[in-house]
Each structure stands twice: as C-alpha cells, then as structure tokens.
Motif scaffolding. Structure first.
Motif, PDB file in Angstrom:
ATOM      1  N   PRO A 243       0.511  11.937  -4.065  1.00 15.10           N
ATOM      2  CA  PRO A 243       0.239  10.592  -4.613  1.00 15.10           C
ATOM      3  C   PRO A 243       0.067   9.539  -3.519  1.00 15.10           C
ATOM      4  O   PRO A 243      -0.763   8.632  -3.648  1.00 15.10           O
ATOM      5  CB  PRO A 243       1.485  10.302  -5.471  1.00 15.10           C
ATOM      6  N   PHE A 244       0.857   9.669  -2.436  1.00 17.38           N
ATOM      7  CA  PHE A 244       0.739   8.705  -1.343  1.00 17.38           C
ATOM      8  C   PHE A 244      -0.625   8.804  -0.661  1.00 17.38           C
ATOM      9  O   PHE A 244      -1.228   7.790  -0.307  1.00 17.38           O
ATOM     10  CB  PHE A 244       1.865   8.931  -0.338  1.00 17.38           C
ATOM     11  N   LEU A 245      -1.131  10.033  -0.490  1.00 17.82           N
ATOM     12  CA  LEU A 245      -2.455  10.211   0.099  1.00 17.82           C
ATOM     13  C   LEU A 245      -3.536   9.612  -0.793  1.00 17.82           C
ATOM     14  O   LEU A 245      -4.486   8.982  -0.304  1.00 17.82           O
ATOM     15  CB  LEU A 245      -2.729  11.700   0.335  1.00 17.82           C
ATOM     16  N   PHE A 246      -3.403   9.782  -2.105  1.00 19.39           N
ATOM     17  CA  PHE A 246      -4.362   9.179  -3.032  1.00 19.39           C
ATOM     18  C   PHE A 246      -4.295   7.653  -2.955  1.00 19.39           C
ATOM     19  O   PHE A 246      -5.332   6.972  -2.981  1.00 19.39           O
ATOM     20  CB  PHE A 246      -4.090   9.648  -4.461  1.00 19.39           C
ATOM     21  N   LEU A 247      -3.085   7.122  -2.837  1.00 18.84           N
ATOM     22  CA  LEU A 247      -2.925   5.679  -2.723  1.00 18.84           C
ATOM     23  C   LEU A 247      -3.563   5.164  -1.438  1.00 18.84           C
ATOM     24  O   LEU A 247      -4.291   4.153  -1.448  1.00 18.84           O
ATOM     25  CB  LEU A 247      -1.446   5.308  -2.759  1.00 18.84           C
ATOM     26  N   LEU A 248      -3.326   5.844  -0.329  1.00 14.02           N
ATOM     27  CA  LEU A 248      -3.931   5.453   0.939  1.00 14.02           C
ATOM     28  C   LEU A 248      -5.454   5.493   0.851  1.00 14.02           C
ATOM     29  O   LEU A 248      -6.146   4.583   1.322  1.00 14.02           O
ATOM     30  CB  LEU A 248      -3.470   6.396   2.057  1.00 14.02           C
ATOM     31  N   SER A 249      -5.961   6.555   0.240  1.00 12.69           N
ATOM     32  CA  SER A 249      -7.414   6.699   0.101  1.00 12.69           C
ATOM     33  C   SER A 249      -7.992   5.547  -0.713  1.00 12.69           C
ATOM     34  O   SER A 249      -9.039   4.981  -0.361  1.00 12.69           O
ATOM     35  CB  SER A 249      -7.755   8.036  -0.563  1.00 12.69           C
ATOM     36  N   TRP A 250      -7.303   5.188  -1.806  1.00 13.75           N
ATOM     37  CA  TRP A 250      -7.781   4.103  -2.653  1.00 13.75           C
ATOM     38  C   TRP A 250      -7.737   2.768  -1.904  1.00 13.75           C
ATOM     39  O   TRP A 250      -8.676   1.964  -1.989  1.00 13.75           O
ATOM     40  CB  TRP A 250      -6.952   4.020  -3.921  1.00 13.75           C
ATOM     41  N   LEU A 251      -6.688   2.539  -1.130  1.00 16.26           N
ATOM     42  CA  LEU A 251      -6.584   1.295  -0.365  1.00 16.26           C
ATOM     43  C   LEU A 251      -7.687   1.211   0.694  1.00 16.26           C
ATOM     44  O   LEU A 251      -8.264   0.145   0.923  1.00 16.26           O
ATOM     45  CB  LEU A 251      -5.209   1.201   0.295  1.00 16.26           C
ATOM     46  N   LEU A 252      -7.975   2.326   1.344  1.00 21.38           N
ATOM     47  CA  LEU A 252      -9.049   2.335   2.332  1.00 21.38           C
ATOM     48  C   LEU A 252     -10.403   2.096   1.661  1.00 21.38           C
ATOM     49  O   LEU A 252     -11.273   1.422   2.226  1.00 21.38           O
ATOM     50  CB  LEU A 252      -9.065   3.673   3.082  1.00 21.38           C
ATOM     51  N   TYR A 253     -10.567   2.631   0.461  1.00 18.87           N
ATOM     52  CA  TYR A 253     -11.799   2.400  -0.282  1.00 18.87           C
ATOM     53  C   TYR A 253     -11.931   0.921  -0.639  1.00 18.87           C
ATOM     54  O   TYR A 253     -12.999   0.318  -0.447  1.00 18.87           O
ATOM     55  CB  TYR A 253     -11.806   3.255  -1.546  1.00 18.87           C
ATOM     56  N   ARG A 254     -10.859   0.343  -1.152  1.00 18.40           N
ATOM     57  CA  ARG A 254     -10.906  -1.077  -1.515  1.00 18.40           C
ATOM     58  C   ARG A 254     -11.177  -1.949  -0.288  1.00 18.40           C
ATOM     59  O   ARG A 254     -11.887  -2.949  -0.371  1.00 18.40           O
ATOM     60  CB  ARG A 254      -9.577  -1.489  -2.154  1.00 18.40           C
ATOM     61  N   ARG A 255     -10.623  -1.560   0.840  1.00 15.60           N
ATOM     62  CA  ARG A 255     -10.843  -2.314   2.071  1.00 15.60           C
ATOM     63  C   ARG A 255     -12.293  -2.205   2.542  1.00 15.60           C
ATOM     64  O   ARG A 255     -12.777  -3.059   3.298  1.00 15.60           O
ATOM     65  CB  ARG A 255      -9.902  -1.803   3.162  1.00 15.60           C
ATOM     66  N   SER A 256     -12.979  -1.167   2.085  1.00 18.37           N
ATOM     67  CA  SER A 256     -14.352  -0.922   2.518  1.00 18.37           C
ATOM     68  C   SER A 256     -15.400  -1.512   1.582  1.00 18.37           C
ATOM     69  O   SER A 256     -16.601  -1.332   1.808  1.00 18.37           O
ATOM     70  CB  SER A 256     -14.599   0.595   2.643  1.00 18.37           C
ATOM     71  N   VAL A 257     -14.958  -2.200   0.539  1.00 15.84           N
ATOM     72  CA  VAL A 257     -15.907  -2.809  -0.393  1.00 15.84           C
ATOM     73  C   VAL A 257     -16.816  -3.772   0.372  1.00 15.84           C
ATOM     74  O   VAL A 257     -16.352  -4.592   1.162  1.00 15.84           O
ATOM     75  CB  VAL A 257     -15.162  -3.547  -1.530  1.00 15.84           C
ATOM     76  N   GLY A 258     -18.113  -3.635   0.126  1.00 12.60           N
ATOM     77  CA  GLY A 258     -19.088  -4.451   0.844  1.00 12.60           C
ATOM     78  C   GLY A 258     -19.722  -3.738   2.019  1.00 12.60           C
ATOM     79  O   GLY A 258     -20.710  -4.220   2.582  1.00 12.60           O
ATOM     80  N   GLN A 259     -19.178  -2.578   2.418  1.00 13.78           N
ATOM     81  CA  GLN A 259     -19.758  -1.827   3.522  1.00 13.78           C
ATOM     82  C   GLN A 259     -21.017  -1.090   3.044  1.00 13.78           C
ATOM     83  O   GLN A 259     -21.095  -0.659   1.888  1.00 13.78           O
ATOM     84  CB  GLN A 259     -18.752  -0.818   4.075  1.00 13.78           C
ATOM     85  N   PRO A 260     -22.000  -0.912   3.903  1.00 15.13           N
ATOM     86  CA  PRO A 260     -23.270  -0.320   3.474  1.00 15.13           C
ATOM     87  C   PRO A 260     -23.168   1.129   3.012  1.00 15.13           C
ATOM     88  O   PRO A 260     -24.007   1.596   2.248  1.00 15.13           O
ATOM     89  CB  PRO A 260     -24.167  -0.438   4.712  1.00 15.13           C
ATOM     90  N   LEU A 261     -22.148   1.845   3.469  1.00 12.55           N
ATOM     91  CA  LEU A 261     -22.037   3.259   3.119  1.00 12.55           C
ATOM     92  C   LEU A 261     -21.013   3.521   2.017  1.00 12.55           C
ATOM     93  O   LEU A 261     -20.597   4.663   1.803  1.00 12.55           O
ATOM     94  CB  LEU A 261     -21.663   4.083   4.364  1.00 12.55           C
TER      95      LEU A 261
END
Length: 430
Positions: A9-27
C-alpha cells in the motif's frame, strides 16, 4: 507477509503522489505504462536469476550479505553506522565473514541494500520494488525535461527512457544498474536544468537538488566508476565547446564546432589519465584486457564476442575498436541468439541498427537544423554512448553481461535515433 501488507500500500501511495506531482508534464499519459512495467521488471529480474539461470547471480549475493548486515545492525547499531561510513568500524571480525567483504564496490552495494533491508524487514522483492521506483522516477524526470526542451521529441523520450524493453528490464530490481542508471539520470537532469534554465522556466535546480548532486556522483563513482568516467568528460567538453561556440567560434560552421567538441573530449580523457593511477593508459589497458580474458574464461563459447589476439597495447585495442563499437551498440543480433531471452534482446538491437541506418542515410541533416547549442548537446550524448559501448564490449565480451551494462548509455543513444527519425525539428533555436 507483514512486510507486504505494510509496503505494498505504501508503494501505491508513493506512486500516486509522484503521479499527482507530475500533473502538467508532457509525458503524463505514459506514467501508468512505464511505472507498472518497471515494477514487473524488478520482479522479473529476481525470477530470472531464481528460476531461469543455473546460478542466482549478483542480485541474491548482494541481498544475502545485506540481510546479515541488517541483522548485525539491529544488534549493534553504532558499529553498523560506523561500518556504513568508515573502514575502521570496529566490526571487522563480523564483516570479514561476509563473502563480498573483500570486494569494495560489491560491498558498497551490500551496504546500500542493508538500509533497505532494515526498512522492508529483509524482503528481497520489496527491496527490488523500491529500487525500481527510484530508477523509474529519475528516468521519468529526465524524459520530461527533454520533452519540455525538445517538444517534438516527446514520443522519442517516452520510448527511449521509459518503455525501451532492455532499459526497463536491466535497470530495475535489486541490481547495481538500477541505482547507477538513476544516478546518471539525476546528474544529467540537473545539468540540463542548470544549462537550459532560460528555456525551461521554473525548472532551476532546487537547493535540495544541489545538496543531492554530490551524493549521486559519489554513488555512481562507488558503484560504476567507468560510467562516471565517460559521463563527466562529455558534459565538461560540451560546456567548454558551447562557451567557445558563443564567443571565438560564433561564426564558424557546426561541423567545426562539433569537431572542436570531439577534440576537447579526447583531451579531457587524456588529461584524466594522468590524474589517477587506475586511469593511466597502460594500467587502464591492462585492466581492460584482464577483464576481457576473465569474462571469456567463464562464458559459454556461443555467448562470447571474440576479439582474437587482443593485447594491452594501444595498437591492438585500436585494431579491435570498430568491432567493439558495433558489438556494444547492436549485438547480439537476432540471428546470433542461442536462447529465447537473447532473441528478444536481438530483435531490439536489430531495430536499433535499422534506425541507425535510416538516420545515416536519410536523417543525418536533422541535427544541423538545431541551434548550435542543441546540436552540440547531441554530439556530447553520442560521444558518451559510443565510448561506453566500445569499452564495455571489449572488457565484458559476454552477450548477457553486455546487454545489462549498456543500459547506462542506451536510453541516450535510442533517444538520439528516435528523435531524428520521428521528429522534424526537435530543438528550439536559441
């Protein structure tokens, strides 16, 4: 089981946070393609050595020593901290019982993994997943920087850094490559942010990035010093040539500027050979040929790249250099495969060879359409790639080992090819 219940669950949470932090990135659309592939590759590395190869390889050797070191840490935390940072730790009697104790670079990896073991309750698969996430995010940041800097190369960056099968697989899991490739990506990312701050508004390196930069350099030096020995000269040669291109060589042709970069790169390598005994030409060639001979001795005959008569002399190495360069970039090819796994690698290499021919025949002028600043950046990336390709093929002429080690340069080489083939203009004129 408790470790999985906590950390998945912690890895999924980290992944989601990194995704949210990447909003607006071209890729951003590629995030949930690249990250699951990286996680699966991290598991696949372990399964490959556990079930496919007749030996468990370095990945389990690192882990087994790390588990014992982590157990020692729980009993003697202060001595463990000393062992991490100091050679005179007061724990030599215990450390000497670890099989990798007398191999400094391998034992440095053991130290790093032991920290993860403390965190994951000594679970191999979780250690591999965390390292996979670290490597993915480093490559993710670099790919997005390139996509921002060269908008037309968005797809090329996604494929080369996030989706290319060999890069995804061999830079994942509990391996030196997962950390080394992440460090290379972080170093290059910060270099690009610093050099192209004007073209990347809001992308200046943060204070934390500057503090972490020497750590990335140290990690790479400790784990894979020859990667750093190729990367730093390429970066320095680019900076010096770009400075000259904007001053003394301002009105000169891009060909002359590129030639200047090549000469400066060679000069830096020559000067570096006098700065450290291990880099002196005679010592370097001795080490290269010794590694070559040892690899040949322990490799199956059908998995070897043969350099007949290779000797530790400049003339002999130069004679074998063209074959080494081709082998480092493109071998094994599909028809050289002697296993299903090598066949997959061979098909990818054949694709890269075809791309290279297309670029040479049809698209080589693409790089002259860029501004000198960006053209020289492409030349620096190319020099880094070909230097490592040739030296890795000479020192490790085993198809399996070479396929693993070349992930240090393959994303950059593939990116150059793909951006030339898929894009019209990938650079902003400055």
């Amino acid at each position: 089981m408790i470790a999985f219940l906590i950390h998945i669950p912690f890895l999924f949470l980290l992944s989601w946070l990194l995704y949210r932090r990447s909003v607006g990135q071209p890729l951003l659309p590629f995030f949930w393609w690249g990250l699951p592939a990286k996680f699966l590759a991290g598991i696949g590395i372990g399964c490959l050595y556990l079930y496919y190869y007749p030996y468990q390889g370095d990945t389990f050797a690192y882990f087994e020593d790390a588990v014992r070191l982590a157990s020692f840490a729980r009993q003697n935390p202060w001595k463990y901290v000393n062992a991490l940072f100091f050679s005179e730790s007061g724990a030599e009697s215990f450390l000497s019982t670890l099989p990798l104790w007398e191999q400094p670079r391998a034992f440095f990896m053991v130290k790093l993994v032991s920290i993860l073991c403390l965190f994951t309750l000594s679970n191999y698969w979780l250690c591999g997943l965390y390292l996979s996430l670290f490597c993915f995010y480093a490559l993710w940041k670099l790919a997005n920087l390139l996509a921002n800097l060269f908008p037309a190369s968005r797809i090329s960056a996604a494929i080369a850094f996030l989706l290319l099968p060999s890069v995804v697989f061999w830079s994942a899991g509990l391996t030196k490559e997962s950390i080394a490739v992440a460090c290379i990506a972080c170093i290059v990312s910060q270099f690009i942010q610093y050099k192209f701050a004007a073209a990347l508004p809001g992308k200046l390196p943060s204070l934390l990035s500057w503090l972490l930069f020497p750590i990335y350099v140290l990690l790479l030096w400790k784990l894979k010093y020859y990667y750093l020995a190729a990367l730093l000269p390429a970066m320095l040669a680019y900076l010096l040539t770009d400075f000259l291109a904007k001053h003394g060589l301002r009105d000169k042709s891009i060909g002359l500027k590129a030639g200047t970069l090549v000469c400066i790169f060679a000069a830096i390598l020559l000067v570096a050979s006098f700065l450290h005994p291990g880099l002196h030409l005679s010592q370097f060639l001795d080490s290269l040929v010794t590694n070559h001979d040892l690899t040949v001795q322990v490799s199956a005959p059908e998995s070897i790249i043969y350099f007949h008569g290779l000797k530790a002399t400049p003339g002999s190495v130069a004679e074998h250099l063209p074959k080494a360069l081709f082998s480092g970039l493109y071998r094994p090819l599909a028809w050289e495969a002697n296993s299903l796994f090598q066949l997959y690698i061979g098909l990818e290499n054949a694709g890269l060879l075809i791309l290279s021919l297309v670029v040479i025949i049809y698209r080589i002028k693409h790089f002259t359409t860029l501004s000198p600043t960006f053209s020289l950046l492409a030349v620096a990336a190319f020099l880094y790639s070909v230097l490592l390709a040739a030296l890795l093929a000479l020192s490790s002429p085993n198809f399996g080992a070479l396929s693993r080690y070349k992930v240090a340069f393959m994303p950059f080489f593939a990116y150059l090819l793909l951006s030339a083939v898929l894009a019209g203009k990938t650079g902003r004129r400055t």
